[in-house]
Scaffold this motif. Structure first.
Motif, mmCIF file in Angstrom:
data_model
loop_
_atom_site.group_PDB
_atom_site.id
_atom_site.type_symbol
_atom_site.label_atom_id
_atom_site.label_comp_id
_atom_site.label_asym_id
_atom_site.label_seq_id
_atom_site.Cartn_x
_atom_site.Cartn_y
_atom_site.Cartn_z
ATOM 1 N N ARG A 138 0.251 -6.229 47.449
ATOM 2 C CA ARG A 138 1.144 -5.468 46.592
ATOM 3 C C ARG A 138 1.352 -6.265 45.318
ATOM 4 N N THR A 139 1.258 -7.494 45.135
ATOM 5 C CA THR A 139 1.590 -8.248 43.727
ATOM 6 C C THR A 139 0.282 -8.032 43.119
ATOM 7 N N TRP A 140 -0.954 -8.318 43.698
ATOM 8 C CA TRP A 140 -2.299 -8.121 43.062
ATOM 9 C C TRP A 140 -2.308 -6.654 42.637
ATOM 10 N N ALA A 141 -1.706 -5.602 43.346
ATOM 11 C CA ALA A 141 -1.979 -4.054 42.686
ATOM 12 C C ALA A 141 -1.112 -3.925 41.491
ATOM 13 N N VAL A 142 -0.002 -4.485 41.695
ATOM 14 C CA VAL A 142 1.050 -4.318 40.280
ATOM 15 C C VAL A 142 0.223 -5.131 39.093
ATOM 16 N N TYR A 203 -3.848 -13.357 26.751
ATOM 17 C CA TYR A 203 -3.021 -14.668 26.771
ATOM 18 C C TYR A 203 -1.707 -14.219 27.451
ATOM 19 N N GLU A 204 -1.199 -13.323 26.888
ATOM 20 C CA GLU A 204 0.172 -12.698 27.208
ATOM 21 C C GLU A 204 0.373 -11.422 27.388
ATOM 22 N N LEU A 205 1.165 -10.848 28.258
ATOM 23 C CA LEU A 205 1.758 -9.573 28.115
ATOM 24 C C LEU A 205 3.439 -9.963 27.861
ATOM 25 N N GLY A 206 3.969 -8.416 28.114
ATOM 26 C CA GLY A 206 5.250 -8.605 27.812
ATOM 27 C C GLY A 206 6.034 -8.959 29.020
ATOM 28 N N ASP A 207 7.390 -9.515 29.045
ATOM 29 C CA ASP A 207 8.191 -10.040 29.821
ATOM 30 C C ASP A 207 8.483 -8.955 31.124
ATOM 31 N N ASP A 208 8.416 -7.815 30.612
ATOM 32 C CA ASP A 208 8.706 -6.468 31.409
ATOM 33 C C ASP A 208 7.697 -6.543 32.501
ATOM 34 N N ALA A 209 6.545 -6.693 32.233
ATOM 35 C CA ALA A 209 5.438 -6.602 33.152
ATOM 36 C C ALA A 209 5.372 -7.857 33.993
ATOM 37 N N MET A 210 5.653 -8.954 33.617
ATOM 38 C CA MET A 210 5.661 -10.260 34.310
ATOM 39 C C MET A 210 6.869 -10.211 35.284
ATOM 40 N N GLU A 212 8.093 -7.613 36.681
ATOM 41 C CA GLU A 212 7.772 -6.523 37.821
ATOM 42 C C GLU A 212 6.836 -7.345 38.813
ATOM 43 N N ILE A 213 5.794 -8.138 38.336
ATOM 44 C CA ILE A 213 4.879 -8.828 39.073
ATOM 45 C C ILE A 213 5.739 -9.857 39.873
ATOM 46 N N TRP A 214 6.580 -10.332 39.350
ATOM 47 C CA TRP A 214 7.310 -11.550 39.931
ATOM 48 C C TRP A 214 7.887 -10.967 41.293
ATOM 49 N N GLU A 215 8.818 -10.056 40.596
ATOM 50 C CA GLU A 215 9.957 -9.627 41.750
ATOM 51 C C GLU A 215 8.997 -8.887 43.010
ATOM 52 N N THR A 216 7.794 -8.406 42.769
ATOM 53 C CA THR A 216 6.863 -7.981 43.839
ATOM 54 C C THR A 216 6.575 -9.176 44.507
ATOM 55 N N GLY A 217 6.142 -10.244 43.951
ATOM 56 C CA GLY A 217 5.787 -11.428 44.576
ATOM 57 C C GLY A 217 6.894 -11.815 45.489
ATOM 58 N N VAL A 218 7.721 -11.969 45.010
ATOM 59 C CA VAL A 218 9.108 -12.769 45.603
ATOM 60 C C VAL A 218 9.238 -11.875 47.026
ATOM 61 N N ASN A 219 9.255 -10.326 46.811
ATOM 62 C CA ASN A 219 9.752 -9.535 47.969
ATOM 63 C C ASN A 219 8.661 -9.643 48.840
ATOM 64 N N GLU A 220 7.208 -9.749 48.584
ATOM 65 C CA GLU A 220 6.111 -9.890 49.611
ATOM 66 C C GLU A 220 6.143 -11.001 50.319
ATOM 67 N N VAL A 221 6.604 -12.170 49.735
ATOM 68 C CA VAL A 221 6.869 -13.554 50.440
ATOM 69 C C VAL A 221 8.071 -13.529 51.528
ATOM 70 N N ARG A 222 9.099 -12.858 50.904
ATOM 71 C CA ARG A 222 10.234 -12.702 51.979
ATOM 72 C C ARG A 222 9.877 -11.823 53.178
ATOM 73 N N ASP A 223 9.015 -10.845 52.867
ATOM 74 C CA ASP A 223 8.443 -9.661 54.067
ATOM 75 C C ASP A 223 7.912 -10.595 55.105
ATOM 76 N N MET A 224 7.037 -11.517 54.525
ATOM 77 C CA MET A 224 6.235 -12.438 55.422
ATOM 78 C C MET A 224 7.223 -13.409 56.327
ATOM 79 N N LEU A 225 8.106 -13.602 55.537
ATOM 80 C CA LEU A 225 9.286 -14.679 56.037
ATOM 81 C C LEU A 225 10.157 -13.854 57.459
ATOM 82 N N THR A 226 10.280 -12.607 57.144
ATOM 83 C CA THR A 226 11.062 -11.901 57.988
ATOM 84 C C THR A 226 10.184 -11.067 59.074
#
Length: 231
Positions: A138-142, A203-210, A212-226
């Protein structure tokens, strides 16, 4: 946590998170980028669940970047031995479910180590998961929604917590190095061919994009843990 808190935790849960990263050049970003991201994503994912997170293992397998000052590589056997020692020690204390959250591509051999380690004959069941958070599905897709095939040291790792105050990012988008050839480069070749260390992309994108990627990554790791455990 102190040891008493960990002892108390083991009375009701047996999960633990082991972040692993690297210390290496990331273009204009921090040398600690992979370690910073692995630990932070693990902490943010695990904290609401009350699962303890070890301090990140900050050194990984990165021989191809050895020509960049400040980059530190472990031999593959050293890295795998360190991960195995950590698993053995924690198992001896009563942990039974281990989630390795990886932040560096050179560390992926630890996924096979987890399979081998889990298969050892023992009187109890253990489970070990390995997830490279940055290219989880999911993170890579975003990320690819914003720019395809993100490269090392590019915008994809440019978060507020990996930037260095006072360092200005170049503008524009850098042509990508041929991934098929990078594996054949010596450390000197990598430095010569990549120049500033960015392997390709903006070299950089806006923080809105970053964000979204970060929140997706956190949720994907949390899903692994649960939900990622077999039992």
């Amino acid at each position: 946590m102190n040891w008493q808190a960990v002892d108390e935790y083991l009375q009701h849960d047996d999960r633990i998170v082991i972040p692993v990263g690297s210390t290496e050049q990331h273009g204009f970003l921090s040398l600690g980028t992979d370690a910073i991201l692995a630990e932070r994503v693990a902490v943010e994912a695990a904290e609401p669940l009350g699962i303890p997170v070890l301090p990140v293992l900050p050194f990984g397998v990165t021989p191809y970047l050895a020509a960049f000052p400040g980059s530190i590589t472990l031999r593959l056997r050293t890295f795998l031995s360190a991960v195995e020692d950590i698993l053995d020690c924690l198992e001896g204390q009563g942990f039974r479910r281990f989630a390795i959250v990886n932040g560096h591509g050179g560390n992926t051999a630890a996924a096979d180590l987890c399979k081998e380690w889990t298969a050892k004959t023992r009187p109890h069941r253990v489970q070990a998961q390995f997830l490279s958070w940055y290219n989880a599905p999911r993170t890579w897709a975003v990320a690819e929604k914003y720019e395809s095939d993100p490269g090392h040291g590019s915008w994809f790792e440019n978060f507020p917590w990996t930037r260095i105050p006072g360092v200005e990012m170049p503008g524009g988008r850098k042509p990508a190095l041929d991934r098929r050839k990078i594996a054949q480069f010596s450390p000197a070749d990598v430095r010569e061919q990549s120049g500033d260390g960015n392997f390709g992309g903006s070299y950089e994108l806006g923080d809105d994009a970053m964000n979204e990627i970060w929140e997706t990554g956190v949720n994907e790791v949390r899903d692994m843990l649960t939900d990622g455990w077999a039992f």
